[in-house]
Design a protein around this motif. Structure first.
Motif, PDB file in Angstrom:
ATOM      1  N   HIS A  89     -14.566 -10.198  -2.306  1.00  0.00           N
ATOM      2  CA  HIS A  89     -14.290 -10.263  -3.782  1.00  0.00           C
ATOM      3  C   HIS A  89     -13.443  -8.726  -3.923  1.00  0.00           C
ATOM      4  CE1 HIS A  89     -14.586 -10.889  -7.942  1.00  0.00           C
ATOM      5  NE2 HIS A  89     -15.234  -9.659  -8.213  1.00  0.00           N
ATOM      6  N   LEU A  90     -13.900  -7.758  -3.227  1.00  0.00           N
ATOM      7  CA  LEU A  90     -13.516  -6.700  -3.552  1.00  0.00           C
ATOM      8  C   LEU A  90     -12.061  -6.388  -2.872  1.00  0.00           C
ATOM      9  CD1 LEU A  90     -16.547  -4.294  -2.737  1.00  0.00           C
ATOM     10  CD2 LEU A  90     -15.677  -4.739  -5.022  1.00  0.00           C
ATOM     11  N   LYS A  91     -11.717  -7.191  -1.912  1.00  0.00           N
ATOM     12  CA  LYS A  91     -10.471  -6.945  -1.112  1.00  0.00           C
ATOM     13  C   LYS A  91      -9.369  -7.587  -1.956  1.00  0.00           C
ATOM     14  CE  LYS A  91     -10.655  -8.139   3.214  1.00  0.00           C
ATOM     15  NZ  LYS A  91     -11.349  -8.976   4.392  1.00  0.00           N
ATOM     16  N   GLN A  92      -9.980  -8.676  -2.757  1.00  0.00           N
ATOM     17  CA  GLN A  92      -9.084  -9.578  -3.503  1.00  0.00           C
ATOM     18  C   GLN A  92      -8.603  -8.431  -4.640  1.00  0.00           C
ATOM     19  OE1 GLN A  92      -7.259 -12.243  -3.268  1.00  0.00           O
ATOM     20  NE2 GLN A  92      -8.476 -12.279  -1.306  1.00  0.00           N
ATOM     21  N   LYS A  93      -9.533  -7.747  -5.396  1.00  0.00           N
ATOM     22  CA  LYS A  93      -9.358  -6.642  -6.256  1.00  0.00           C
ATOM     23  C   LYS A  93      -8.183  -5.764  -5.869  1.00  0.00           C
ATOM     24  CE  LYS A  93     -13.546  -7.241  -9.107  1.00  0.00           C
ATOM     25  NZ  LYS A  93     -14.629  -6.774  -9.783  1.00  0.00           N
ATOM     26  N   LEU A  94      -8.516  -5.210  -4.632  1.00  0.00           N
ATOM     27  CA  LEU A  94      -7.640  -4.035  -4.047  1.00  0.00           C
ATOM     28  C   LEU A  94      -6.233  -4.911  -4.059  1.00  0.00           C
ATOM     29  CD1 LEU A  94     -10.009  -2.691  -1.397  1.00  0.00           C
ATOM     30  CD2 LEU A  94      -9.079  -1.394  -3.555  1.00  0.00           C
ATOM     31  N   LYS A  95      -6.004  -6.090  -3.702  1.00  0.00           N
ATOM     32  CA  LYS A  95      -4.737  -6.545  -3.425  1.00  0.00           C
ATOM     33  C   LYS A  95      -4.132  -6.800  -4.648  1.00  0.00           C
ATOM     34  CE  LYS A  95      -5.580  -9.015   0.863  1.00  0.00           C
ATOM     35  NZ  LYS A  95      -5.792 -10.504   1.478  1.00  0.00           N
ATOM     36  N   LEU A  96      -4.905  -7.079  -5.784  1.00  0.00           N
ATOM     37  CA  LEU A  96      -3.972  -7.148  -7.105  1.00  0.00           C
ATOM     38  C   LEU A  96      -3.434  -5.852  -7.574  1.00  0.00           C
ATOM     39  CD1 LEU A  96      -6.538  -9.427  -8.795  1.00  0.00           C
ATOM     40  CD2 LEU A  96      -4.320  -9.897  -8.530  1.00  0.00           C
ATOM     41  N   ILE A  97      -4.223  -4.637  -7.268  1.00  0.00           N
ATOM     42  CA  ILE A  97      -3.633  -3.406  -7.674  1.00  0.00           C
ATOM     43  C   ILE A  97      -2.673  -2.988  -6.833  1.00  0.00           C
ATOM     44  CG2 ILE A  97      -4.588  -1.110  -8.196  1.00  0.00           C
ATOM     45  CD1 ILE A  97      -7.352  -1.786  -8.666  1.00  0.00           C
ATOM     46  N   GLU A  98      -2.860  -3.445  -5.486  1.00  0.00           N
ATOM     47  CA  GLU A  98      -1.770  -3.042  -4.562  1.00  0.00           C
ATOM     48  C   GLU A  98      -0.304  -3.360  -4.981  1.00  0.00           C
ATOM     49  OE1 GLU A  98      -4.874  -1.922  -0.890  1.00  0.00           O
ATOM     50  OE2 GLU A  98      -3.724  -3.809  -0.898  1.00  0.00           O
ATOM     51  N   ASN A  99      -0.457  -4.867  -5.309  1.00  0.00           N
ATOM     52  CA  ASN A  99       0.686  -5.269  -5.673  1.00  0.00           C
ATOM     53  C   ASN A  99       1.529  -4.715  -7.045  1.00  0.00           C
ATOM     54  OD1 ASN A  99       2.553  -7.241  -7.151  1.00  0.00           O
ATOM     55  ND2 ASN A  99       1.799  -8.956  -5.316  1.00  0.00           N
ATOM     56  N   PRO A 100       2.621  -4.347  -7.039  1.00  0.00           N
ATOM     57  CA  PRO A 100       3.199  -3.608  -8.264  1.00  0.00           C
ATOM     58  C   PRO A 100       3.194  -4.578  -9.211  1.00  0.00           C
ATOM     59  CG  PRO A 100       4.827  -3.929  -6.480  1.00  0.00           C
ATOM     60  CD  PRO A 100       3.610  -4.226  -5.677  1.00  0.00           C
ATOM     61  N   VAL A 139      -6.151   4.253 -11.129  1.00  0.00           N
ATOM     62  CA  VAL A 139      -6.271   5.076 -10.014  1.00  0.00           C
ATOM     63  C   VAL A 139      -7.666   5.075  -9.389  1.00  0.00           C
ATOM     64  CG1 VAL A 139      -5.683   7.096  -8.658  1.00  0.00           C
ATOM     65  CG2 VAL A 139      -3.879   6.120 -10.029  1.00  0.00           C
ATOM     66  N   ALA A 140      -8.363   5.768 -10.567  1.00  0.00           N
ATOM     67  CA  ALA A 140      -9.699   5.972 -10.340  1.00  0.00           C
ATOM     68  C   ALA A 140     -10.425   4.553  -9.990  1.00  0.00           C
ATOM     69  CB  ALA A 140     -10.509   6.527 -11.658  1.00  0.00           C
ATOM     70  N   ASP A 141     -10.204   3.397 -10.542  1.00  0.00           N
ATOM     71  CA  ASP A 141     -10.804   2.230 -10.284  1.00  0.00           C
ATOM     72  C   ASP A 141     -10.334   1.533  -8.745  1.00  0.00           C
ATOM     73  OD1 ASP A 141     -11.820   1.950 -12.926  1.00  0.00           O
ATOM     74  OD2 ASP A 141     -10.365   0.655 -13.417  1.00  0.00           O
ATOM     75  N   ARG A 149       1.106  -1.221   0.055  1.00  0.00           N
ATOM     76  CA  ARG A 149       0.012  -0.027   0.022  1.00  0.00           C
ATOM     77  C   ARG A 149       0.905   1.236  -0.078  1.00  0.00           C
ATOM     78  NH1 ARG A 149      -4.251  -2.050   4.702  1.00  0.00           N
ATOM     79  NH2 ARG A 149      -5.147  -3.725   3.455  1.00  0.00           N
ATOM     80  N   LEU A 150       1.741   1.140   0.568  1.00  0.00           N
ATOM     81  CA  LEU A 150       2.941   2.472   0.721  1.00  0.00           C
ATOM     82  C   LEU A 150       3.311   2.649  -0.616  1.00  0.00           C
ATOM     83  CD1 LEU A 150       4.309   4.591   2.329  1.00  0.00           C
ATOM     84  CD2 LEU A 150       6.160   2.907   2.940  1.00  0.00           C
ATOM     85  N   ARG A 151       3.962   1.523  -1.313  1.00  0.00           N
ATOM     86  CA  ARG A 151       4.556   1.445  -2.664  1.00  0.00           C
ATOM     87  C   ARG A 151       3.609   2.230  -3.521  1.00  0.00           C
ATOM     88  NH1 ARG A 151       9.491  -0.506  -3.412  1.00  0.00           N
ATOM     89  NH2 ARG A 151      10.360  -1.989  -1.857  1.00  0.00           N
ATOM     90  N   LEU A 152       2.039   1.754  -3.504  1.00  0.00           N
ATOM     91  CA  LEU A 152       1.113   2.344  -4.396  1.00  0.00           C
ATOM     92  C   LEU A 152       0.965   3.666  -4.348  1.00  0.00           C
ATOM     93  CD1 LEU A 152      -0.943   1.753  -6.476  1.00  0.00           C
ATOM     94  CD2 LEU A 152      -2.772   1.005  -4.742  1.00  0.00           C
ATOM     95  N   TYR A 153       1.027   4.020  -2.894  1.00  0.00           N
ATOM     96  CA  TYR A 153       0.734   5.347  -2.647  1.00  0.00           C
ATOM     97  C   TYR A 153       1.862   6.159  -3.505  1.00  0.00           C
ATOM     98  CZ  TYR A 153       0.525  10.049  -0.231  1.00  0.00           C
ATOM     99  OH  TYR A 153       0.659  11.213   0.260  1.00  0.00           O
ATOM    100  N   TYR A 154       3.042   5.954  -3.453  1.00  0.00           N
ATOM    101  CA  TYR A 154       4.138   6.612  -3.969  1.00  0.00           C
ATOM    102  C   TYR A 154       4.030   6.594  -5.468  1.00  0.00           C
ATOM    103  CZ  TYR A 154       6.251   8.493   0.087  1.00  0.00           C
ATOM    104  OH  TYR A 154       6.280   9.373   1.243  1.00  0.00           O
ATOM    105  N   ASP A 155       3.786   5.428  -6.073  1.00  0.00           N
ATOM    106  CA  ASP A 155       3.548   5.157  -7.497  1.00  0.00           C
ATOM    107  C   ASP A 155       2.535   6.091  -7.849  1.00  0.00           C
ATOM    108  OD1 ASP A 155       5.413   3.410  -7.404  1.00  0.00           O
ATOM    109  OD2 ASP A 155       4.207   1.609  -7.684  1.00  0.00           O
ATOM    110  N   ILE A 156       1.383   6.255  -7.279  1.00  0.00           N
ATOM    111  CA  ILE A 156       0.300   7.213  -7.777  1.00  0.00           C
ATOM    112  C   ILE A 156       0.731   8.697  -7.528  1.00  0.00           C
ATOM    113  CG2 ILE A 156      -1.935   8.242  -7.084  1.00  0.00           C
ATOM    114  CD1 ILE A 156      -2.812   5.299  -6.257  1.00  0.00           C
TER     115      ILE A 156
END
Length: 707
Positions: A333-344, A283-285, A266-273
């Motif tokens: 189901h939503l949490k799994q989608k969030l984890k996919l996006i959080e993984n770089p 990002v919007a998704d 989550r920290l890496r995703l924040y800085y990537d954004i």
């Protein structure tokens, strides 16, 4: 002397062994030398100083020294403690001050919201959270604050969506992550709407028990440096609960890898954004999914609480239970989608599903195919050459319908399946993205350097292909200041022939289930990889030059059950002058561990192989089955007891060696360091490798990055 706090390290300047007290007056020299000797004894007594969360490391790390503000004139001493109040030799603050946006009577606050990724990463990993469980986050945070936070004597601005008030901290409630405050004198308040007089604010504080969450406090600037650690600690807590913590984390699997599983991605995703490395649509998704999941989780909690408070066994309650189960499934189901996006490494696999909405137009309603000619200005001589070389009925064996355009984007938007676009010599500036959703042919009329399409302005991508059969030839593509690569093949088959690609981010990306054939082309300048190859894709690179990129070819291996390894063909390519490796394979640490740990031959003997291809410890030979990376039986049924004993000893020795090597690999990979891998090109994903040349690549020809 007070022990150094864990947040002191990022604020210190490393001036050498004796430089800490270089500015001390002569009369204090003896005292300073005594303090320095005491520090050296403490440093020798420890082993790096990284124990429980909140315990500071004694030596100053190189990364911490880099976090100093270069413009600061203060030299924080190595032995100084920011919690040591008083003293004539007190160093100044290493943090910048931030002026108020509205009421100028408000004091300045510390500017702590511009910390770098590694500064936050280090604080959370080494001091605040360490290896805690999700259910222990609050407890570990309270322990961390108790060690670094000044318990009283500092001012802060209490900020809400309605008002800002200056308060003074008189005590701390560490367990609840709150500060006990009182209104400052004189009373300072700024509102966004109605007025809040002094009496109203006193009543509001009384209702709150004079306790305010640390997330709502911004520490008032102090030049002495005494409250630097306090300001940083409050910022780390505020950032964590605003951007990292999720309300459902505590109910997830309560194991000891919370930092690795949740905080780091989550920290890496924040800085990537923040640094524009994630497409805006993705990002919007992500934010939409996060809001939806939070709303559903609140509904689920309300439903669960209502059921737990009811003793009846009515039909309505049974219906509520069914609704709760459905809500829970949707949330998971939503949490799994969030984890996919959080993984770089996995976020694009999910994120690029959005291209499914780019539906192809198919065949034109009239059933005809059109040739689109793009030219800024059409001269009679150019038209004559086009008619002779490209548009004559004799060359096409049929009458041709022609449409003229002044730019490539309008021509692409007018295309249907089977259309052809001919771009005349010229330099074309494109503001949008070229989406190729149908089977079309995009061709430059002339040499690539004569037909140039340049992406103007910042955007997610330049050319995106989803058509079943796309061909791009004789063009030069130039990209500037983009988030994604210069060409992305999301699905279908794309052929790129005789093109020049001048990149800035990633070059060509071949997504899952897509196919790319790249021939006689030149690709250079990518800040990432020249070519990114995703699992389940097919990529054939023939007679290309890939050079002056960070990495030449990057192959991603997720090792998921539903992703097959990519099929790669490399023939007569010249991959040279890249900063890193010519070819890099990205894969999970577990895959390397599994492969190496299963290298056991038929006699129970083990050989551990380094990534460079050299044996760590050699006991016998590998069988052909093991050479292919397939597990073999551990020993034969008719092996003697003596052989079994030897195999057990060899297994223990090899396991210890492998464990050390794997920890070293994981550490290097976390720092962004790859390792050379001489056996990379022997993997099953490579269909054909013939005649390639690897020259002057910074780290070598082949490497592996473990995550």
């Amino acid at each position: 002397m007070e022990p150094e706090s864990e947040l002191a390290a990022p604020l210190q300047r490393d001036d050498g062994a004796g430089g800490a007290f270089a500015a001390a007056p002569e009369e204090d020299l003896e005292a300073a030398m005594a303090v320095e000797e005491e520090e050296e004894e403490e440093a020798e007594g420890g082993e790096g100083g990284e124990g429980r969360p909140g315990e500071p490391p004694q030596p100053l790390e190189e990364a911490d020294a880099l976090s100093l503000d270069e413009g600061s004139e203060s030299d924080a001493s190595r032995g100084g403690s920011c919690s040591d109040s008083g003293g004539p030799d007190k160093p100044g603050t290493a943090l910048r001050q931030l002026g108020p946006e509205g009421n100028q009577l408000f004091p300045d606050t510390f500017q702590t919201n511009s910390l770098l990724f590694y500064e936050r990463f280090k604080a959370y990993q080494d001091y605040m959270l360490a290896d805690c469980k999700a259910s222990e986050v609050k407890e570990f945070t309270a322990e961390y604050l108790e060690k670094v936070l000044e318990p009283s004597g500092w001012q802060a601005v209490w900020r809400t969506n309605v008002f800002e008030v200056l308060v003074e901290v008189v005590d701390m409630e560490y367990a609840s992550l709150k500060a006990v405050v009182r209104l400052s004198d004189p009373f300072l308040c700024e509102t966004k709407g109605g007025a809040f007089p002094l009496e109203c604010m006193r009543e509001l504080l009384a209702l709150k028990g004079h306790q305010l969450p640390l997330q709502e406090l911004w520490v008032v600037f102090d030049e002495s440096g005494e409250f630097d650690q306090t300001a940083l600690a409050v910022e780390h807590v505020r950032f964590f609960y605003q951007h990292i913590w999720r309300s459902w984390d505590e109910e997830d699997d309560d194991d000891f890898d919370y930092f690795v599983r949740c905080v780091e991605p989550r920290l890496r995703l924040y800085y990537d954004i923040l640094e524009d490395r994630v497409p805006s649509v993705l990002v919007a998704d992500y934010h939409g999914l996060l809001s939806q999941c939070e709303e559903l989780y609140r509904t689920f909690l309300d439903l669960r609480n209502s059921l737990s408070g009811s003793d009846s066994d009515s039909e309505a309650e049974n219906v509520s239970v069914v609704e709760g189960v459905k809500l829970y499934d949707r949330i998971e189901h939503l949490k799994q989608k969030l984890k996919l996006i959080e993984n770089p490494l996995l976020r694009y696999v999910f994120g690029y599903r959005k291209h499914a909405r780019l539906q192809p137009k198919g065949i034109r309603p009239a059933g005809t195919a059109i040739t689109h000619v793009v030219s800024a200005t059409m001269m009679s001589s150019l038209l004559a050459c086009l008619l002779r070389d490209k548009l004559s009925p004799a060359s096409c064996n049929e009458e041709i319908e022609i449409q003229f355009h002044s730019d490539p984007l309008s021509a692409m938007n007018a295309c249907y399946k089977g259309d052809r676009i001919i771009i005349c010599p010229g330099h074309y500036l494109v503001d949008g993205t070229l989406y190729i959703a149908d089977s079309v042919e995009l061709e430059g009329y002339g040499l690539p350097d004569d037909v140039v399409i340049e992406k103007r302005g910042k955007g997610d991508a330049f050319v995106e292909c989803t058509g079943a059969d796309v061909k791009i030839s004789n063009l030069k593509l130039i990209q500037h200041d983009a988030v994604e690569g210069i060409l992305s093949v999301h699905q279908g088959r794309t052929m790129l022939e005789n093109c020049v690609l001048q990149c800035e981010t990633t070059g060509v990306a071949v997504r899952t289930s897509a196919e790319l054939v790249m021939k006689n082309s030149d690709l250079y300048g990518a800040k990432g990889a020249g070519v990114e190859i995703y699992p389940g894709s097919t990529c054939a690179l023939m007679v290309n030059g890939i050079h002056h990129c960070k990495e030449g070819i990057l192959i991603k291996d997720f090792l998921e059950e539903h992703y097959e390894v990519p099929k790669i063909t490399l023939v007569n390519n010249v991959i040279h002058n890249n900063e890193g490796y010519g070819v890099v394979l990205v894969k999970p640490t577990a895959s390397s561990d599994a492969t190496e740990s299963m290298q056991v031959d038929s006699e129970g003997k083990i050989e551990a192989i380094q990534s460079s291809g050299e044996p760590l410890s050699e006991v016998g030979e590998r069988s052909p089955r093991q050479a292919r990376g397939e597990p073999d039986a551990y020993g034969r049924a008719d092996a003697s007891d003596h052989a079994k004993g030897n195999s057990e000893i060899a297994s223990e020795l090899s396991a210890a060696t492998l464990k050390k090597k794997q920890l070293g690999k994981k550490r290097l990979s976390s720092l962004g360091i790859t390792e050379a891998d001489g056996e990379l090109m022997f993997q099953d994903m490579f269909v054909s490798i013939v005649g390639n040349q690897f020259r002057r690549n910074g780290r070598g020809s082949f490497g592996t990055f473990l995550y």
